[in-house]
Design a protein around this motif. Structure first.
Motif, mmCIF file in Angstrom:
data_model
loop_
_atom_site.group_PDB
_atom_site.id
_atom_site.type_symbol
_atom_site.label_atom_id
_atom_site.label_comp_id
_atom_site.label_asym_id
_atom_site.label_seq_id
_atom_site.Cartn_x
_atom_site.Cartn_y
_atom_site.Cartn_z
ATOM 1 N N LYS A 207 -13.856 63.607 52.655
ATOM 2 C CA LYS A 207 -14.440 62.274 52.784
ATOM 3 C C LYS A 207 -15.750 62.309 53.560
ATOM 4 N N GLY A 208 -16.081 63.480 54.116
ATOM 5 C CA GLY A 208 -17.371 63.630 54.805
ATOM 6 C C GLY A 208 -17.269 63.662 56.319
ATOM 7 N N GLY A 209 -16.113 63.303 56.880
ATOM 8 C CA GLY A 209 -15.968 63.329 58.340
ATOM 9 C C GLY A 209 -15.977 64.755 58.865
ATOM 10 N N LEU A 210 -16.645 64.962 60.019
ATOM 11 C CA LEU A 210 -16.554 66.260 60.673
ATOM 12 C C LEU A 210 -15.244 66.267 61.457
ATOM 13 N N VAL A 211 -14.381 67.217 61.145
ATOM 14 C CA VAL A 211 -13.056 67.290 61.774
ATOM 15 C C VAL A 211 -13.110 68.431 62.776
ATOM 16 N N PHE A 212 -12.820 68.144 64.034
ATOM 17 C CA PHE A 212 -12.925 69.221 65.024
ATOM 18 C C PHE A 212 -11.919 69.055 66.148
ATOM 19 N N GLY A 213 -11.735 70.139 66.879
ATOM 20 C CA GLY A 213 -10.777 70.120 67.975
ATOM 21 C C GLY A 213 -11.064 71.238 68.936
ATOM 22 N N GLY A 214 -10.204 71.329 69.949
ATOM 23 C CA GLY A 214 -10.423 72.331 70.978
ATOM 24 C C GLY A 214 -9.120 72.890 71.485
ATOM 25 N N ASP A 215 -8.997 72.917 72.786
ATOM 26 C CA ASP A 215 -7.848 73.522 73.438
ATOM 27 C C ASP A 215 -6.755 72.479 73.652
ATOM 28 N N LEU A 216 -5.604 72.963 74.114
ATOM 29 C CA LEU A 216 -4.533 72.057 74.521
ATOM 30 C C LEU A 216 -4.971 71.273 75.753
ATOM 31 N N ASP A 217 -4.412 70.079 75.931
ATOM 32 C CA ASP A 217 -4.545 69.420 77.229
ATOM 33 C C ASP A 217 -3.804 70.316 78.231
ATOM 34 N N PHE A 218 -4.152 70.269 79.477
ATOM 35 C CA PHE A 218 -3.683 71.323 80.384
ATOM 36 C C PHE A 218 -2.321 71.065 81.022
ATOM 37 N N TYR A 219 -1.522 70.171 80.444
ATOM 38 C CA TYR A 219 -0.205 69.895 81.053
ATOM 39 C C TYR A 219 0.805 69.658 79.935
ATOM 40 N N ALA A 220 2.079 69.898 80.225
ATOM 41 C CA ALA A 220 3.138 69.680 79.244
ATOM 42 C C ALA A 220 3.414 68.188 79.105
ATOM 43 N N SER A 221 3.664 67.724 77.864
ATOM 44 C CA SER A 221 3.870 66.289 77.655
ATOM 45 C C SER A 221 4.491 66.033 76.289
ATOM 46 N N TYR A 222 5.254 64.954 76.197
ATOM 47 C CA TYR A 222 5.753 64.516 74.889
ATOM 48 C C TYR A 222 4.965 63.312 74.356
ATOM 49 N N ALA A 223 3.863 62.969 75.007
ATOM 50 C CA ALA A 223 3.044 61.860 74.513
ATOM 51 C C ALA A 223 2.121 62.411 73.424
ATOM 52 N N ALA A 224 2.158 61.811 72.266
ATOM 53 C CA ALA A 224 1.313 62.315 71.172
ATOM 54 C C ALA A 224 -0.094 61.737 71.293
ATOM 55 N N ARG A 225 -0.652 61.784 72.494
ATOM 56 C CA ARG A 225 -2.046 61.378 72.709
ATOM 57 C C ARG A 225 -2.575 62.154 73.912
ATOM 58 N N GLY A 226 -3.873 62.379 73.937
ATOM 59 C CA GLY A 226 -4.415 63.235 74.979
ATOM 60 C C GLY A 226 -5.181 62.476 76.034
ATOM 61 N N ASN A 227 -5.839 63.259 76.900
ATOM 62 C CA ASN A 227 -6.560 62.660 78.013
ATOM 63 C C ASN A 227 -8.053 62.970 77.959
ATOM 64 N N LEU A 228 -8.819 62.222 78.774
ATOM 65 C CA LEU A 228 -10.274 62.296 78.683
ATOM 66 C C LEU A 228 -10.911 63.629 79.098
ATOM 67 N N PRO A 229 -10.374 64.346 80.119
ATOM 68 C CA PRO A 229 -11.041 65.617 80.457
ATOM 69 C C PRO A 229 -11.162 66.559 79.257
ATOM 70 N N MET A 230 -10.143 66.608 78.407
ATOM 71 C CA MET A 230 -10.226 67.486 77.236
ATOM 72 C C MET A 230 -11.214 66.934 76.197
#
Ligand SMILES: Cc1cc2nc3c(=O)[nH]c(=O)nc-3n(C[C@H](O)[C@H](O)[C@H](O)COP(=O)(O)OP(=O)(O)OC[C@H]3O[C@@H](n4cnc5c(N)ncnc54)[C@H](O)[C@@H]3O)c2cc1C
Length: 416
Positions: free
Chosen positions: A287-310
Protein backbone atom coordinates in the motif's frame (compact mmCIF):
# COMPACT_ATOMS: atom_id res chain seq x y z
CA UNK A 1 -14.83 -22.73 -3.68
CA UNK A 2 -11.53 -22.39 -5.55
CA UNK A 3 -10.16 -18.89 -5.88
CA UNK A 4 -8.85 -17.87 -9.30
CA UNK A 5 -8.35 -14.82 -11.50
CA UNK A 6 -11.35 -15.90 -13.57
CA UNK A 7 -13.51 -16.11 -10.43
CA UNK A 8 -12.47 -12.57 -9.41
CA UNK A 9 -13.42 -11.25 -12.87
CA UNK A 10 -16.77 -13.05 -13.06
CA UNK A 11 -17.69 -12.07 -9.50
CA UNK A 12 -16.74 -8.47 -10.30
CA UNK A 13 -19.04 -8.53 -13.33
CA UNK A 14 -22.00 -9.97 -11.43
CA UNK A 15 -22.01 -7.94 -8.21
CA UNK A 16 -19.75 -10.12 -6.04
CA UNK A 17 -22.73 -12.15 -4.83
CA UNK A 18 -21.13 -15.57 -5.23
CA UNK A 19 -18.48 -15.44 -2.50
CA UNK A 20 -19.09 -17.74 0.47
CA UNK A 21 -17.52 -17.52 3.94
CA UNK A 22 -13.89 -18.66 3.92
CA UNK A 23 -14.51 -21.00 6.87
CA UNK A 24 -17.39 -22.37 8.97
CA UNK A 25 -18.24 -21.22 12.49
CA UNK A 26 -18.92 -24.53 14.28
CA UNK A 27 -19.89 -25.07 17.92
CA UNK A 28 -17.31 -27.04 19.90
CA UNK A 29 -17.85 -30.81 20.12
CA UNK A 30 -17.43 -32.67 23.42
CA UNK A 31 -14.38 -34.56 22.16
CA UNK A 32 -11.70 -34.38 19.45
CA UNK A 33 -8.69 -36.52 18.56
CA UNK A 34 -6.49 -33.47 18.96
CA UNK A 35 -6.86 -29.89 20.17
CA UNK A 36 -4.63 -26.99 19.21
CA UNK A 37 -4.73 -24.08 21.65
CA UNK A 38 -4.16 -20.84 19.73
CA UNK A 39 -5.47 -19.66 16.36
CA UNK A 40 -2.37 -17.74 15.26
CA UNK A 41 -0.15 -18.58 12.32
CA UNK A 42 1.50 -21.53 14.03
CA UNK A 43 -1.68 -23.06 15.48
CA UNK A 44 -3.56 -22.84 12.19
CA UNK A 45 -0.58 -24.22 10.24
CA UNK A 46 -0.32 -27.11 12.72
CA UNK A 47 -3.99 -27.97 12.24
CA UNK A 48 -3.66 -27.68 8.46
CA UNK A 49 -0.66 -30.05 8.26
CA UNK A 50 -2.16 -32.48 10.78
CA UNK A 51 -5.09 -32.82 8.37
CA UNK A 52 -3.14 -32.61 5.13
CA UNK A 53 0.02 -34.60 5.93
CA UNK A 54 -1.29 -37.01 8.56
CA UNK A 55 -4.99 -37.44 7.73
CA UNK A 56 -6.08 -36.36 11.22
CA UNK A 57 -9.23 -34.32 10.71
CA UNK A 58 -11.16 -34.65 13.98
CA UNK A 59 -9.31 -31.62 15.32
CA UNK A 60 -10.25 -28.30 16.87
CA UNK A 61 -8.30 -25.06 17.00
CA UNK A 62 -9.40 -23.11 20.08
CA UNK A 63 -8.83 -19.36 19.85
CA UNK A 64 -9.67 -17.00 22.68
CA UNK A 65 -10.23 -14.04 20.37
CA UNK A 66 -10.56 -14.07 16.58
CA UNK A 67 -8.37 -15.95 14.12
CA UNK A 68 -5.27 -13.97 13.27
CA UNK A 69 -5.81 -11.36 16.00
CA UNK A 70 -2.49 -12.12 17.73
CA UNK A 71 1.06 -11.61 16.56
CA UNK A 72 0.38 -13.18 13.18
CA UNK A 73 -1.51 -9.98 12.34
CA UNK A 74 0.93 -7.63 14.11
CA UNK A 75 4.34 -8.40 12.67
CA UNK A 76 6.45 -6.67 10.06
CA UNK A 77 6.11 -9.63 7.69
CA UNK A 78 9.76 -10.43 6.98
CA UNK A 79 10.45 -13.89 5.59
CA UNK A 80 14.05 -15.15 5.31
CA UNK A 81 16.30 -18.17 5.74
CA UNK A 82 19.56 -16.61 6.87
CA UNK A 83 20.20 -18.25 10.22
CA UNK A 84 23.66 -19.40 11.20
CA UNK A 85 23.41 -22.08 13.88
CA UNK A 86 22.83 -25.77 13.12
CA UNK A 87 19.27 -26.39 14.22
CA UNK A 88 17.93 -23.00 13.16
CA UNK A 89 19.61 -23.14 9.76
CA UNK A 90 17.91 -26.29 8.46
CA UNK A 91 14.58 -25.36 10.03
CA UNK A 92 14.31 -21.90 8.46
CA UNK A 93 15.56 -23.28 5.17
CA UNK A 94 12.69 -25.78 5.22
CA UNK A 95 10.28 -22.97 6.08
CA UNK A 96 11.39 -20.80 3.15
CA UNK A 97 10.86 -23.70 0.75
CA UNK A 98 7.32 -24.09 2.11
CA UNK A 99 6.75 -20.33 1.65
CA UNK A 100 7.82 -20.62 -1.98
CA UNK A 101 4.94 -22.99 -2.71
CA UNK A 102 2.45 -21.66 -0.19
CA UNK A 103 0.09 -19.74 -2.45
CA UNK A 104 -0.40 -22.71 -4.77
CA UNK A 105 -0.65 -25.05 -1.78
CA UNK A 106 -3.35 -23.00 -0.04
CA UNK A 107 -5.00 -21.56 -3.18
CA UNK A 108 -4.68 -18.23 -1.35
CA UNK A 109 -2.85 -15.04 -2.22
CA UNK A 110 -0.50 -14.49 0.72
CA UNK A 111 1.40 -11.90 -1.34
CA UNK A 112 4.74 -13.60 -0.78
CA UNK A 113 7.27 -11.27 -2.38
CA UNK A 114 10.91 -12.34 -2.62
CA UNK A 115 12.26 -8.81 -2.91
CA UNK A 116 15.53 -9.57 -1.11
CA UNK A 117 16.87 -8.73 2.32
CA UNK A 118 20.07 -6.74 2.78
CA UNK A 119 21.88 -6.80 6.15
CA UNK A 120 24.30 -3.90 6.43
CA UNK A 121 27.85 -4.19 7.79
CA UNK A 122 29.44 -1.28 9.66
CA UNK A 123 32.90 -2.60 10.56
CA UNK A 124 35.47 -5.12 9.32
CA UNK A 125 34.49 -7.46 12.14
CA UNK A 126 30.83 -7.28 11.23
CA UNK A 127 31.63 -7.92 7.57
CA UNK A 128 33.60 -11.03 8.58
CA UNK A 129 30.67 -12.24 10.66
CA UNK A 130 28.32 -11.72 7.72
CA UNK A 131 30.73 -13.61 5.43
CA UNK A 132 30.60 -16.53 7.88
CA UNK A 133 26.82 -16.37 8.02
CA UNK A 134 26.65 -16.24 4.22
CA UNK A 135 28.83 -19.34 3.95
CA UNK A 136 26.60 -21.17 6.43
CA UNK A 137 23.55 -20.19 4.37
CA UNK A 138 25.13 -21.45 1.15
CA UNK A 139 26.17 -24.69 2.86
CA UNK A 140 22.55 -25.11 3.88
CA UNK A 141 21.50 -24.75 0.24
CA UNK A 142 20.14 -21.22 0.54
CA UNK A 143 21.39 -18.08 -1.23
CA UNK A 144 23.74 -15.38 0.03
CA UNK A 145 25.95 -12.72 -1.59
CA UNK A 146 28.52 -10.61 0.21
CA UNK A 147 28.24 -7.10 -1.24
CA UNK A 148 30.86 -4.34 -1.19
CA UNK A 149 30.08 -0.69 -0.57
CA UNK A 150 29.58 0.14 -4.26
CA UNK A 151 27.03 -2.62 -4.67
CA UNK A 152 25.11 -1.33 -1.63
CA UNK A 153 25.25 2.23 -3.01
CA UNK A 154 23.85 1.08 -6.36
CA UNK A 155 21.09 -0.90 -4.71
CA UNK A 156 19.99 1.53 -1.99
CA UNK A 157 21.14 5.06 -2.94
CA UNK A 158 18.79 6.61 -0.37
CA UNK A 159 20.95 5.42 2.56
CA UNK A 160 23.20 8.01 4.21
CA UNK A 161 26.70 6.92 3.19
CA UNK A 162 28.25 10.09 4.61
CA UNK A 163 27.25 9.53 8.23
CA UNK A 164 30.27 8.70 10.37
CA UNK A 165 28.66 7.11 13.41
CA UNK A 166 27.91 3.82 11.65
CA UNK A 167 29.71 3.98 8.29
CA UNK A 168 28.45 1.40 5.82
CA UNK A 169 31.11 -1.11 4.74
CA UNK A 170 28.95 -3.43 2.62
CA UNK A 171 26.30 -6.01 3.34
CA UNK A 172 24.93 -9.51 2.99
CA UNK A 173 22.21 -9.88 0.38
CA UNK A 174 19.69 -12.74 0.66
CA UNK A 175 17.71 -12.55 -2.58
CA UNK A 176 15.11 -15.18 -1.65
CA UNK A 177 14.23 -13.21 1.48
CA UNK A 178 11.32 -10.78 1.42
CA UNK A 179 7.87 -10.19 2.81
CA UNK A 180 4.34 -11.63 2.79
CA UNK A 181 0.91 -10.34 3.79
CA UNK A 182 0.76 -11.38 7.46
CA UNK A 183 -2.94 -11.91 8.17
CA UNK A 184 -3.50 -13.55 4.78
CA UNK A 185 -1.23 -16.33 6.02
CA UNK A 186 -3.56 -16.95 8.95
CA UNK A 187 -6.62 -16.76 6.68
CA UNK A 188 -5.08 -19.08 4.08
CA UNK A 189 -4.19 -21.75 6.62
CA UNK A 190 -7.58 -21.32 8.34
CA UNK A 191 -9.44 -21.83 5.09
CA UNK A 192 -7.26 -24.81 4.16
CA UNK A 193 -7.74 -26.47 7.56
CA UNK A 194 -11.50 -25.81 7.54
CA UNK A 195 -11.83 -27.37 4.09
CA UNK A 196 -10.23 -30.53 5.48
CA UNK A 197 -12.77 -30.71 8.33
CA UNK A 198 -10.89 -28.97 11.15
CA UNK A 199 -13.20 -27.07 13.55
CA UNK A 200 -11.96 -23.51 14.08
CA UNK A 201 -13.57 -22.29 17.30
CA UNK A 202 -13.25 -18.57 17.99
CA UNK A 203 -14.07 -16.74 21.25
CA UNK A 204 -13.10 -19.89 23.11
CA UNK A 205 -10.45 -19.28 25.75
CA UNK A 206 -8.70 -22.24 27.31
CA UNK A 207 -8.80 -21.73 31.08
CA UNK A 208 -7.46 -25.07 32.31
CA UNK A 209 -5.76 -28.25 31.14
CA UNK A 210 -7.13 -31.52 32.52
CA UNK A 211 -4.45 -34.01 33.51
CA UNK A 212 -4.93 -37.35 35.32
CA UNK A 213 -1.90 -39.37 36.45
CA UNK A 214 0.41 -37.44 34.16
CA UNK A 215 -1.78 -37.96 31.05
CA UNK A 216 -3.67 -35.15 29.35
CA UNK A 217 -7.46 -35.62 29.17
CA UNK A 218 -8.59 -32.39 27.52
CA UNK A 219 -9.13 -28.74 28.33
CA UNK A 220 -11.50 -26.43 30.19
CA UNK A 221 -12.69 -23.48 28.13
CA UNK A 222 -15.04 -20.52 28.38
CA UNK A 223 -17.37 -22.64 26.18
CA UNK A 224 -17.20 -25.76 28.35
CA UNK A 225 -14.92 -28.78 28.80
CA UNK A 226 -13.54 -30.46 25.67
CA UNK A 227 -11.85 -33.87 25.79
CA UNK A 228 -8.83 -34.88 23.70
CA UNK A 229 -5.92 -37.30 24.06
CA UNK A 230 -3.56 -34.88 22.34
CA UNK A 231 -3.30 -31.18 23.11
CA UNK A 232 -0.87 -28.72 21.49
CA UNK A 233 -0.07 -25.42 23.20
CA UNK A 234 0.63 -22.97 20.34
CA UNK A 235 -0.03 -19.62 21.97
CA UNK A 236 3.12 -17.53 21.29
CA UNK A 237 3.25 -14.65 23.81
CA UNK A 238 0.91 -16.46 26.20
CA UNK A 239 2.98 -19.68 26.36
CA UNK A 240 4.06 -19.24 30.00
CA UNK A 241 0.51 -18.62 31.15
CA UNK A 242 -1.01 -21.57 29.29
CA UNK A 243 1.83 -23.94 30.31
CA UNK A 244 1.23 -22.89 33.92
CA UNK A 245 -2.26 -24.41 33.58
CA UNK A 246 -0.45 -27.75 33.25
CA UNK A 247 1.81 -26.96 36.21
CA UNK A 248 4.80 -26.19 33.97
CA UNK A 249 7.25 -23.31 34.19
CA UNK A 250 8.69 -22.58 30.74
CA UNK A 251 12.12 -20.99 30.15
CA UNK A 252 10.37 -18.00 28.60
CA UNK A 253 10.00 -14.29 29.38
CA UNK A 254 7.38 -12.22 27.58
CA UNK A 255 8.44 -8.86 26.16
CA UNK A 256 6.86 -6.18 23.99
CA UNK A 257 8.01 -5.47 20.44
CA UNK A 258 6.76 -2.41 18.61
CA UNK A 259 6.41 -1.60 14.92
CA UNK A 260 5.52 1.50 12.92
CA UNK A 261 4.03 2.40 9.54
CA UNK A 262 4.09 5.70 7.66
CA UNK A 263 1.52 7.19 5.31
CA UNK A 264 1.47 5.61 1.85
CA UNK A 265 4.33 6.78 -0.38
CA UNK A 266 5.37 6.11 -3.95
CA UNK A 267 7.65 3.05 -4.33
CA UNK A 268 11.09 3.84 -2.91
CA UNK A 269 12.32 0.85 -0.88
CA UNK A 270 12.04 -2.30 -2.95
CA UNK A 271 13.66 -4.75 -0.50
CA UNK A 272 14.11 -5.30 3.22
CA UNK A 273 17.03 -3.39 4.78
CA UNK A 274 18.39 -4.43 8.19
CA UNK A 275 20.55 -2.03 10.17
CA UNK A 276 21.78 -4.18 13.05
CA UNK A 277 23.93 -1.53 14.73
CA UNK A 278 20.94 0.76 15.07
CA UNK A 279 18.45 -2.04 15.86
CA UNK A 280 16.37 -0.95 12.90
CA UNK A 281 14.87 -2.60 9.83
CA UNK A 282 12.53 -1.37 7.12
CA UNK A 283 10.54 -2.40 4.07
CA UNK A 284 7.70 -0.86 2.08
CA UNK A 285 4.24 -2.39 2.06
CA UNK A 286 2.20 -2.91 -1.10
CA UNK A 287 0.00 0.00 0.00
CA UNK A 288 3.09 2.23 0.07
CA UNK A 289 3.59 2.60 3.83
CA UNK A 290 7.14 2.32 5.12
CA UNK A 291 6.98 -0.50 7.68
CA UNK A 292 9.75 -0.47 10.25
CA UNK A 293 10.72 -1.52 13.73
CA UNK A 294 13.54 -1.90 16.16
CA UNK A 295 14.40 -3.61 19.39
CA UNK A 296 12.23 -4.95 22.18
CA UNK A 297 11.06 -2.55 24.85
CA UNK A 298 13.47 -3.09 27.72
CA UNK A 299 11.11 -4.73 30.23
CA UNK A 300 8.89 -7.81 30.40
CA UNK A 301 5.17 -7.12 29.88
CA UNK A 302 1.89 -8.60 28.70
CA UNK A 303 0.65 -5.24 27.39
CA UNK A 304 0.48 -5.38 23.60
CA UNK A 305 1.65 -1.76 23.36
CA UNK A 306 5.02 -0.13 23.85
CA UNK A 307 6.56 2.91 25.44
CA UNK A 308 8.03 6.17 24.20
CA UNK A 309 11.77 5.61 24.87
CA UNK A 310 11.78 2.82 22.27
CA UNK A 311 9.80 4.98 19.84
CA UNK A 312 12.50 7.63 20.15
CA UNK A 313 15.27 5.04 19.73
CA UNK A 314 13.71 3.64 16.54
CA UNK A 315 13.12 7.09 15.04
CA UNK A 316 16.74 8.07 15.78
CA UNK A 317 17.99 4.93 14.04
CA UNK A 318 15.74 5.64 11.05
CA UNK A 319 17.07 9.19 10.75
CA UNK A 320 20.68 7.98 11.07
CA UNK A 321 20.31 5.45 8.28
CA UNK A 322 18.07 7.34 5.86
CA UNK A 323 17.45 10.99 6.78
CA UNK A 324 14.90 11.29 3.96
CA UNK A 325 12.48 9.32 6.16
CA UNK A 326 12.08 12.45 8.29
CA UNK A 327 9.77 13.83 5.56
CA UNK A 328 7.28 10.98 6.01
CA UNK A 329 4.47 11.03 8.58
CA UNK A 330 4.14 8.02 10.89
CA UNK A 331 0.57 6.84 10.60
CA UNK A 332 0.41 4.39 13.50
CA UNK A 333 2.38 2.13 15.81
CA UNK A 334 1.50 -1.04 17.67
CA UNK A 335 3.04 -3.77 19.80
CA UNK A 336 2.91 -7.52 20.25
CA UNK A 337 3.94 -9.90 23.03
CA UNK A 338 7.06 -11.93 22.27
CA UNK A 339 7.81 -15.27 23.96
CA UNK A 340 11.57 -14.91 24.43
CA UNK A 341 13.74 -17.93 25.24
CA UNK A 342 17.20 -17.57 26.86
CA UNK A 343 18.97 -18.57 23.61
CA UNK A 344 16.65 -16.89 21.12
CA UNK A 345 15.69 -20.19 19.50
CA UNK A 346 12.29 -21.89 19.59
CA UNK A 347 10.84 -24.99 21.26
CA UNK A 348 8.81 -27.71 19.50
CA UNK A 349 8.66 -30.68 21.82
CA UNK A 350 6.72 -33.08 24.00
CA UNK A 351 6.23 -32.04 27.62
CA UNK A 352 6.51 -34.16 30.78
CA UNK A 353 2.69 -34.57 30.55
CA UNK A 354 1.76 -37.45 28.24
CA UNK A 355 -0.16 -36.16 25.19
CA UNK A 356 0.66 -32.50 25.85
CA UNK A 357 2.93 -30.77 23.31
CA UNK A 358 4.46 -27.30 23.17
CA UNK A 359 5.33 -25.03 20.26
CA UNK A 360 6.72 -21.76 21.63
CA UNK A 361 9.67 -19.42 21.99
CA UNK A 362 9.39 -17.77 18.59
CA UNK A 363 10.88 -14.59 19.89
CA UNK A 364 10.48 -11.85 17.27
CA UNK A 365 11.06 -14.18 14.33
CA UNK A 366 8.07 -16.48 14.26
CA UNK A 367 6.23 -15.15 11.22
CA UNK A 368 8.69 -16.65 8.74
CA UNK A 369 8.65 -19.82 10.82
CA UNK A 370 4.89 -20.42 10.65
CA UNK A 371 4.87 -22.94 7.76
CA UNK A 372 7.72 -25.10 9.11
CA UNK A 373 6.53 -24.77 12.69
CA UNK A 374 3.10 -26.07 11.69
CA UNK A 375 4.71 -28.81 9.60
CA UNK A 376 6.98 -29.98 12.44
CA UNK A 377 4.47 -29.59 15.26
CA UNK A 378 1.95 -31.64 13.23
CA UNK A 379 4.63 -34.29 12.67
CA UNK A 380 5.39 -34.41 16.40
CA UNK A 381 1.74 -34.61 17.46
CA UNK A 382 0.86 -37.24 14.85
CA UNK A 383 3.91 -39.51 15.17
CA UNK A 384 5.25 -38.77 18.66
CA UNK A 385 8.68 -38.09 17.10
CA UNK A 386 10.40 -34.79 16.34
CA UNK A 387 10.69 -33.91 12.67
CA UNK A 388 14.31 -34.01 11.48
CA UNK A 389 14.54 -30.24 10.93
CA UNK A 390 13.21 -29.48 14.41
CA UNK A 391 15.11 -32.08 16.44
CA UNK A 392 17.21 -29.52 18.26
CA UNK A 393 14.23 -27.44 19.43
CA UNK A 394 14.09 -29.40 22.66
CA UNK A 395 12.54 -28.12 25.85
CA UNK A 396 15.29 -29.64 28.02
CA UNK A 397 18.22 -27.96 26.19
CA UNK A 398 18.49 -25.28 28.86
CA UNK A 399 19.13 -28.07 31.39
CA UNK A 400 21.45 -30.13 29.19
CA UNK A 401 23.32 -27.14 27.74
CA UNK A 402 22.58 -27.85 24.05
CA UNK A 403 21.52 -24.26 23.45
CA UNK A 404 21.45 -22.46 20.08
CA UNK A 405 22.51 -18.92 20.90
CA UNK A 406 22.07 -17.49 17.41
CA UNK A 407 23.31 -14.01 18.27
CA UNK A 408 25.84 -15.02 20.93
CA UNK A 409 24.30 -12.58 23.38
CA UNK A 410 24.18 -14.91 26.39
CA UNK A 411 21.23 -16.07 28.41
CA UNK A 412 19.34 -12.79 28.86
CA UNK A 413 15.96 -13.23 27.19
CA UNK A 414 15.44 -9.67 26.00
CA UNK A 415 18.81 -9.46 24.25
CA UNK A 416 17.89 -12.00 21.61
C1 LIG B 1 5.90 -5.82 15.97
C2 LIG B 1 6.28 -7.21 15.59
C3 LIG B 1 7.08 -7.42 14.48
C4 LIG B 1 7.44 -8.73 14.10
N1 LIG B 1 8.13 -8.89 12.94
C5 LIG B 1 8.42 -10.15 12.50
C6 LIG B 1 9.03 -10.31 11.23
O1 LIG B 1 9.28 -9.35 10.50
N2 LIG B 1 9.33 -11.58 10.83
C7 LIG B 1 9.06 -12.65 11.61
O2 LIG B 1 9.40 -13.77 11.22
N3 LIG B 1 8.41 -12.52 12.81
C8 LIG B 1 8.08 -11.29 13.27
N4 LIG B 1 7.41 -11.13 14.46
C9 LIG B 1 7.14 -12.30 15.30
C10 LIG B 1 5.90 -13.08 14.89
O3 LIG B 1 4.82 -12.22 14.67
C11 LIG B 1 5.56 -14.12 15.99
O4 LIG B 1 6.71 -14.83 16.39
C12 LIG B 1 4.52 -15.14 15.52
O5 LIG B 1 3.43 -14.50 14.91
C13 LIG B 1 4.05 -15.95 16.72
O6 LIG B 1 3.29 -17.07 16.37
P1 LIG B 1 1.68 -17.05 16.09
O7 LIG B 1 1.45 -16.44 14.78
O8 LIG B 1 1.16 -18.41 16.25
O9 LIG B 1 1.21 -16.10 17.27
P2 LIG B 1 -0.21 -15.45 17.57
O10 LIG B 1 -0.83 -14.89 16.34
O11 LIG B 1 -0.02 -14.51 18.71
O12 LIG B 1 -1.08 -16.71 17.98
C14 LIG B 1 -1.27 -17.16 19.31
C15 LIG B 1 -2.76 -17.20 19.55
O13 LIG B 1 -3.03 -17.87 20.78
C16 LIG B 1 -4.19 -17.29 21.32
N5 LIG B 1 -4.29 -17.63 22.75
C17 LIG B 1 -3.49 -17.21 23.75
N6 LIG B 1 -3.90 -17.74 24.91
C18 LIG B 1 -4.98 -18.50 24.65
C19 LIG B 1 -5.85 -19.28 25.45
N7 LIG B 1 -5.69 -19.37 26.77
N8 LIG B 1 -6.87 -19.93 24.84
C20 LIG B 1 -7.05 -19.84 23.49
N9 LIG B 1 -6.26 -19.10 22.69
C21 LIG B 1 -5.24 -18.44 23.26
C22 LIG B 1 -4.00 -15.81 21.06
O14 LIG B 1 -5.22 -15.10 21.14
C23 LIG B 1 -3.38 -15.80 19.68
O15 LIG B 1 -4.34 -15.62 18.64
C24 LIG B 1 7.02 -9.83 14.88
C25 LIG B 1 6.19 -9.62 15.99
C26 LIG B 1 5.81 -8.33 16.33
C27 LIG B 1 4.89 -8.11 17.50
Amino acid sequence: MRYSGLKVITEGLFGNKGWGPAWRNPAPKAEYDAIIIGGGGHGLATAYYLAKNHGLTNIAVLEKGYLGGGNIGRNTTIVRANYYMPGNSEFYSHSLKLWEGLEAELNYNVMHSQRGQLILAHSDGQRDTLARRGNAMINQGDDAELWNLDQVKDFAPYLDFAQTRFPIYGGLMHKRGGTARHDAVAWGYARGADRRGVDLIQNCEVTGIDIVNGVVQGVQTTRGAIRAKKVGMVVAGRSSQVAAMAGMRLPIESHVLQAFVTEGLKPIIDSVISFGMGHFYISQSDKGGLVFGGDLDFYASYAARGNLPMVEHVMEAAMTLMPMIGRAKVLRSWGGIMDMTPDGSPIIDKTPVDGLFVDAGWNYGGFKAAPASGWCMAHLMATGDSHEVARRFRLDRFRTGHVMDEEATGSQHNLH
